[in-house]
Enzyme design. Sequence first.
Site, PDB file in Angstrom:
ATOM      1  N   ASP A  20       0.878  -1.170   0.000  1.00 27.51           N
ATOM      2  CA  ASP A  20       0.000   0.000   0.000  1.00 27.51           C
ATOM      3  C   ASP A  20       0.909   1.212   0.000  1.00 27.51           C
ATOM      4  O   ASP A  20       1.628   1.447   0.980  1.00 27.51           O
ATOM      5  CB  ASP A  20      -0.876  -0.054   1.258  1.00 27.51           C
ATOM      6  CG  ASP A  20      -1.723   1.189   1.447  1.00 27.51           C
ATOM      7  OD1 ASP A  20      -1.569   2.149   0.669  1.00 27.51           O
ATOM      8  OD2 ASP A  20      -2.540   1.193   2.388  1.00 27.51           O
ATOM      9  N   HIS A  27      -8.506   4.974   2.667  1.00 29.02           N
ATOM     10  CA  HIS A  27      -7.687   3.794   2.364  1.00 29.02           C
ATOM     11  C   HIS A  27      -8.416   2.960   1.311  1.00 29.02           C
ATOM     12  O   HIS A  27      -8.616   1.763   1.491  1.00 29.02           O
ATOM     13  CB  HIS A  27      -7.473   2.965   3.627  1.00 29.02           C
ATOM     14  CG  HIS A  27      -6.650   3.653   4.682  1.00 29.02           C
ATOM     15  ND1 HIS A  27      -5.275   3.602   4.704  1.00 29.02           N
ATOM     16  CD2 HIS A  27      -6.995   4.398   5.749  1.00 29.02           C
ATOM     17  CE1 HIS A  27      -4.812   4.275   5.747  1.00 29.02           C
ATOM     18  NE2 HIS A  27      -5.844   4.774   6.397  1.00 29.02           N
ATOM     19  N   GLN A 103       2.889   4.376   2.668  1.00 27.51           N
ATOM     20  CA  GLN A 103       2.515   3.788   3.962  1.00 27.51           C
ATOM     21  C   GLN A 103       3.257   2.493   4.318  1.00 27.51           C
ATOM     22  O   GLN A 103       3.702   2.320   5.437  1.00 27.51           O
ATOM     23  CB  GLN A 103       1.004   3.502   3.960  1.00 27.51           C
ATOM     24  CG  GLN A 103       0.487   2.943   5.255  1.00 27.51           C
ATOM     25  CD  GLN A 103      -1.002   2.625   5.165  1.00 27.51           C
ATOM     26  OE1 GLN A 103      -1.827   3.506   5.279  1.00 27.51           O
ATOM     27  NE2 GLN A 103      -1.314   1.358   4.947  1.00 27.51           N
ATOM     28  N   ASN A 113      16.074  -7.683   0.540  1.00 25.28           N
ATOM     29  CA  ASN A 113      14.849  -8.478   0.461  1.00 25.28           C
ATOM     30  C   ASN A 113      13.718  -7.649   1.069  1.00 25.28           C
ATOM     31  O   ASN A 113      13.944  -6.997   2.098  1.00 25.28           O
ATOM     32  CB  ASN A 113      15.048  -9.774   1.273  1.00 25.28           C
ATOM     33  CG  ASN A 113      13.956 -10.793   1.015  1.00 25.28           C
ATOM     34  OD1 ASN A 113      12.785 -10.517   1.227  1.00 25.28           O
ATOM     35  ND2 ASN A 113      14.343 -11.966   0.543  1.00 25.28           N
ATOM     36  N   TYR A 240       0.600   0.078  14.943  1.00 26.17           N
ATOM     37  CA  TYR A 240      -0.273  -0.096  13.776  1.00 26.17           C
ATOM     38  C   TYR A 240       0.111   0.876  12.669  1.00 26.17           C
ATOM     39  O   TYR A 240       0.152   2.081  12.877  1.00 26.17           O
ATOM     40  CB  TYR A 240      -1.734   0.143  14.162  1.00 26.17           C
ATOM     41  CG  TYR A 240      -2.681  -0.147  13.015  1.00 26.17           C
ATOM     42  CD1 TYR A 240      -2.766  -1.434  12.487  1.00 26.17           C
ATOM     43  CD2 TYR A 240      -3.473   0.848  12.457  1.00 26.17           C
ATOM     44  CE1 TYR A 240      -3.620  -1.720  11.446  1.00 26.17           C
ATOM     45  CE2 TYR A 240      -4.336   0.567  11.407  1.00 26.17           C
ATOM     46  CZ  TYR A 240      -4.393  -0.712  10.902  1.00 26.17           C
ATOM     47  OH  TYR A 240      -5.251  -1.008   9.871  1.00 26.17           O
ATOM     48  N   LYS A 243      -2.976  -2.646   7.824  1.00 24.40           N
ATOM     49  CA  LYS A 243      -3.070  -4.101   7.974  1.00 24.40           C
ATOM     50  C   LYS A 243      -2.167  -4.771   6.935  1.00 24.40           C
ATOM     51  O   LYS A 243      -1.771  -4.155   5.952  1.00 24.40           O
ATOM     52  CB  LYS A 243      -4.547  -4.496   7.812  1.00 24.40           C
ATOM     53  CG  LYS A 243      -4.975  -5.682   8.628  1.00 24.40           C
ATOM     54  CD  LYS A 243      -4.808  -5.502  10.126  1.00 24.40           C
ATOM     55  CE  LYS A 243      -4.979  -6.832  10.837  1.00 24.40           C
ATOM     56  NZ  LYS A 243      -4.521  -6.797  12.222  1.00 24.40           N
TER      57      LYS A 243
END
Length: 378
Positions: A20, A27, A103, A113, A240, A243
């Site tokens: 994202d 969102h 984000q 990686n 947070y 997700k």
Amino acid sequence: MLKFKGGKDMKTTLSVIKADTGSVGGHNRPSEAMLDKAREVAAKAVKKGLLKDARVSFTGDDIAFLMSHTRGVDNSDIHKFAWDAFVETTKIAKKQGLYGAGQDLLKDAFSGNVRGMGPGSCEIEFEERAAEPFILFAADKCGPGMFNQPIFEAFADPYHNAGLLLAPDMKAGFTYNIMDVNYTEADRVITLRVPEDMYEINALLRDPNHYVIESVIENASGLKGAVVSTSRLHNIAGKYVGKDDPVAIVRTQKQFPSTGEILSPWAKAYYVLGDNRGSHHVAVMPVKQNTIISYFDGPTIVSAAGYCVHEGKFTELVDLFDQPFWDMVREKASLKTYEMRQQGFYGPAMAGMDELEYTGVVQILKGLDKKFTIRKSK
Ligand code: F6R
Ligand code: MG
Ligand code: MG
């Protein structure tokens, strides 16, 4: 075995890397300009020969690169390509003033990686079978454990995988590599098999916020059939930041469940954690690729794109949830989500304390703690 021109044996790697990097609205979805940029850099990488083929899609606010190449899993050039591509889409998101630009890019500089840096990834390497059908699943507003139930059932449960009863070879069952995603020092993994370890596997998978299917292998052939992205952004950032919104690749047919058997469990519209502020349980809705996010910053969605890959080249896709049967499931998922929403934040509607993604409730309780009194016993 298939050979490349020039006679070399061919092993194909499929890599899906997603992130994202900014959204129109809240969102809800990436912008067309971001997607154009993603397609442009993917086409260049194919032209340069880094990738054999590539496809760009979005699911809610996440952009996914589906790539085929011959460099194996965990290849730093492939990962760098995806990281740089997300840096480019972030630049566009910033220029356009989109929400949450960059984000999921949690580190400043690429270090070999994308794992542990924010973007999600899953990769699988195989010798192409004569025909090599597979499904790319991409989900938004949920954690990687959302794949536990449907992927476990699709392989191990004859209610969905009729091949377990009807195809003699499949009776040997499947092996599951399951990751403890709360262990952050290194990869902590356990390998268990069905049918032998049926109950042990279920005891782990019933806690999808802790234990996550990482891959599935067919016992008779030893072939890998499925891989799931397992990263948890919360564990990388320590707070947070959105997700995880996982992706998975599942090979289908012959040694593996058929395409329809793999899709079968999704008709249940399971309740999963991850909607609104990463903290609510809603029913996962199977959707077409490139579907946006809406109700209550959700609902949690999953898309399924079917392809065949041949000598590293992708066919056109079949958008597997774009079929009238799934209208009924979408309707059911909406109703189940709506019913859960009537419960607001009580009981199973909101995540338990250990999975709450925003700290508000914790702070309220902390503030109230000193106001509690212990009543003297009579
Ligand atoms: C995003 C999500 C959303 C956000 C919410 C608040 O994946 O689930 O529900 O958590 O829109 O977002 P912020 O904190 O960015 O204002
Ligand atoms: Mg997302
Ligand atoms: Mg997001």
